[in-house]
Design a protein around this motif. Structure first.
Motif, short mmCIF file in Angstrom:
data_model
loop_
_atom_site.label_atom_id
_atom_site.label_comp_id
_atom_site.label_asym_id
_atom_site.label_seq_id
_atom_site.Cartn_x
_atom_site.Cartn_y
_atom_site.Cartn_z
N PHE A 62 -11.98 2.25 -0.98
CA PHE A 62 -12.66 1.51 0.44
C PHE A 62 -11.41 0.97 1.18
O PHE A 62 -10.38 0.05 0.34
CB PHE A 62 -13.48 0.34 -0.19
N PRO A 63 -11.33 0.69 2.12
CA PRO A 63 -9.85 0.24 2.89
C PRO A 63 -9.63 -0.95 2.50
O PRO A 63 -8.47 -1.43 2.51
CB PRO A 63 -10.59 0.25 4.44
N THR A 64 -10.54 -2.10 2.56
CA THR A 64 -10.12 -3.44 2.07
C THR A 64 -9.17 -3.26 0.94
O THR A 64 -8.13 -3.94 0.71
CB THR A 64 -11.28 -4.27 1.95
N ASP A 65 -9.73 -2.59 -0.25
CA ASP A 65 -8.98 -2.79 -1.44
C ASP A 65 -7.69 -2.28 -1.29
O ASP A 65 -6.60 -2.56 -1.93
CB ASP A 65 -9.92 -1.62 -2.42
N ARG A 66 -7.63 -1.06 -0.57
CA ARG A 66 -6.18 -0.48 -0.14
C ARG A 66 -5.38 -1.42 0.54
O ARG A 66 -4.18 -1.31 -0.05
CB ARG A 66 -6.41 0.93 0.41
N PHE A 67 -6.10 -2.01 1.41
CA PHE A 67 -4.92 -2.76 2.51
C PHE A 67 -4.52 -4.04 1.65
O PHE A 67 -3.27 -4.22 1.79
CB PHE A 67 -5.78 -3.49 3.50
N ILE A 68 -5.25 -4.54 0.38
CA ILE A 68 -4.73 -5.70 -0.36
C ILE A 68 -3.80 -5.34 -1.08
O ILE A 68 -2.78 -5.82 -1.52
CB ILE A 68 -5.84 -6.58 -0.79
N VAL A 69 -3.92 -4.02 -1.88
CA VAL A 69 -2.81 -3.46 -2.62
C VAL A 69 -1.46 -3.20 -2.00
O VAL A 69 -0.40 -3.39 -2.35
CB VAL A 69 -3.53 -2.26 -3.43
N GLU A 70 -1.74 -2.67 -0.72
CA GLU A 70 -0.46 -2.51 0.03
C GLU A 70 0.26 -3.62 0.61
O GLU A 70 1.49 -3.66 0.30
CB GLU A 70 -0.78 -1.50 1.24
N ARG A 71 -0.59 -4.56 0.64
CA ARG A 71 0.21 -5.79 1.10
C ARG A 71 0.92 -6.49 0.09
O ARG A 71 2.03 -7.16 0.08
CB ARG A 71 -0.58 -6.95 2.06
N LEU A 72 0.28 -6.82 -0.97
CA LEU A 72 0.82 -7.00 -2.35
C LEU A 72 2.02 -6.47 -2.73
O LEU A 72 2.95 -7.02 -3.17
CB LEU A 72 -0.26 -7.21 -3.55
N ALA A 73 1.93 -5.13 -2.55
CA ALA A 73 2.91 -4.32 -3.19
C ALA A 73 4.00 -4.57 -2.16
O ALA A 73 5.36 -4.65 -2.67
CB ALA A 73 2.65 -2.82 -3.00
N GLU A 74 4.01 -4.79 -0.84
CA GLU A 74 5.11 -4.97 0.10
C GLU A 74 5.76 -6.38 -0.29
O GLU A 74 6.81 -6.50 -0.24
CB GLU A 74 4.66 -4.84 1.48
N ASP A 75 4.70 -7.29 -0.53
CA ASP A 75 5.15 -8.52 -0.68
C ASP A 75 5.81 -9.07 -2.09
O ASP A 75 7.00 -9.79 -1.95
CB ASP A 75 3.96 -9.75 -0.71
#
Length: 398
Positions: free
Chosen positions: A121-134
């Protein structure tokens, strides 16, 4: 008429407990937004008159401060297989996913990888991507067939001693694949990683046993099969063994040990309440509490039995009436949640037409028609009307 007679419905007597929709022919989107209960039509204004209007600020001391934990325990008992003290109502699903993932990063120092499905689901991916970036993390993407989902073998291919944890939906939002949650959990934990399940499409639809399966954390919304209403607050589960070390990344006053002491410095509350940040959404919990009363009466075992019968009936109708459609969901009921998706090139136009006719399925890009069947509020006759109308619309929009 079709060649497939509808099965008997032992839960039929609950259908009238829901508010009927205006001009509806068939509501096939209960896994996106559940119908409200008639009892909620009464309970919400009564709360405004008596609890809020009558008790005012006294309501916090008398009942409201513990409501999030009490309702969490009820969800745990009725739907999650969770002992008391491990589930709480707080925030939105998005915020709670962030909290649990961020806390997991802190709980596994020295590790730098997170597992997630590529079509999650997009929300799950978006959060993982942001945390990975940060935080300089690596995302290990898991690929699965469109009509299926995660398996222990697919997870094992991406695991390593650097894995922090895995965030995966218990029931896939598109295909309806119900993962082998205990086996996937065991695979993730075998590498010392944390298993976080997004149960948004599972809770209230399939029987969950989070304690027995040894799950670390879970999260889910309450406006699908829990019928909490648009924007209803979400819930989170944290196994008791992890709570003493859980570090809430959004500390707030009601997650503090002594919230009314107004002291300097944050000291977390004991237990699951440390996951709370802001003021509990008391009004938002009212419809959810009403639906939990119904789930407790009906029982998740009976709910699951009807769910299997509804989706099996829908598949039989699709096979008969829409032979050129592709079923993008499991045929094996043991691996299927409460909804299914069929792919057809005319899906987008057909769904738009059906909404104007009072038939409400869900469109999923690029060519999916998702049929969500909420067992307590959906009749077999409604499924038949809906699939027959879908067959006609797909032909008419060719």
């Amino acid at each position: 008429m079709t060649a497939h007679p509808a099965p008997a419905d032992p839960l039929e007597h609950h259908l009238d407990e829901f508010v009927p929709g205006d001009d509806l022919v068939a509501y096939l989107d209960g896994n996106s937004l559940g119908r409200p209960l008639r009892s909620t039509v009464e309970s919400m204004p009564r709360f405004v008159r008596e609890s809020w209007g009558g008790r005012l600020i006294r309501g916090w001391d008398e009942a409201w401060l513990t409501r999030a934990e009490e309702l969490g325990d009820r969800i745990g008992a009725a739907c999650l297989g969770a002992a008391p003290g491990q589930t709480i109502i707080a925030d939105s699903t998005t915020v709670l996913i962030f909290k649990l993932l961020r806390a997991s990063i802190d709980a596994r120092p020295g590790r730098d990888e997170i597992l997630i499905m590529r079509d999650e689901f997009p929300t799950d991916r978006f959060i993982v991507e942001r945390l990975a970036e940060d935080h300089g993390l690596t995302i290990r993407w898991i690929d699965a067939p469109a009509d299926a989902g995660v398996t222990p073998a697919l997870v094992a291919e991406r695991l390593s001693e650097r894995t922090i944890g895995a965030l995966i939906s218990g029931v896939s939002y598109r295909s309806g694949w119900w993962a082998d949650m205990p086996a996937v959990t065991e695979a993730v934990q075998s590498h010392g990683a944390l298993m976080i399940w997004d149960c948004s499409h599972a809770v209230g639809s399939v029987p969950l046993e989070l304690d027995a399966w040894g799950v670390d954390m879970a999260v889910g919304c309450s406006y699908k099969y829990l019928n909490g209403g648009p924007g209803a607050p979400a819930w989170a589960y944290v196994a008791a063994r992890h709570q003493p070390e859980l570090r809430n990344p959004i500390p707030g006053w009601l997650g503090a040990r002594e919230p009314f002491a107004m002291t300097t410095g944050f000291s977390p509350a004991p237990g699951i309440r440390r996951l709370v940040s802001g003021t509990p959404p008391i009004l938002g919990m009212l419809p959810l509490a009403d639906m939990l009363s119904l789930i407790e009466r009906a029982g998740i075992t009976a709910i699951r039995a009807k769910s299997v019968a509804l989706t099996s009936y829908a598949i039989a109708l699709v096979d008969e009436l829409i032979p050129d459609a592709l079923l993008a969901s499991p045929r094996d009921s043991a691996r299927r949640g409460g909804h299914l998706t069929i792919d057809h090139p005319n899906a987008r136009r057909a769904v738009a037409q059906l909404w104007g006719e009072g038939v409400i399925p869900d469109f999923r890009h690029p060519s999916g028609v998702r049929i969500g069947l909420s067992p307590l509020s959906t009749s077999f006759a409604e499924v038949e009307r809906g699939v027959m109308a879908l067959a006609t619309a797909l032909k008419a929009t060719a």
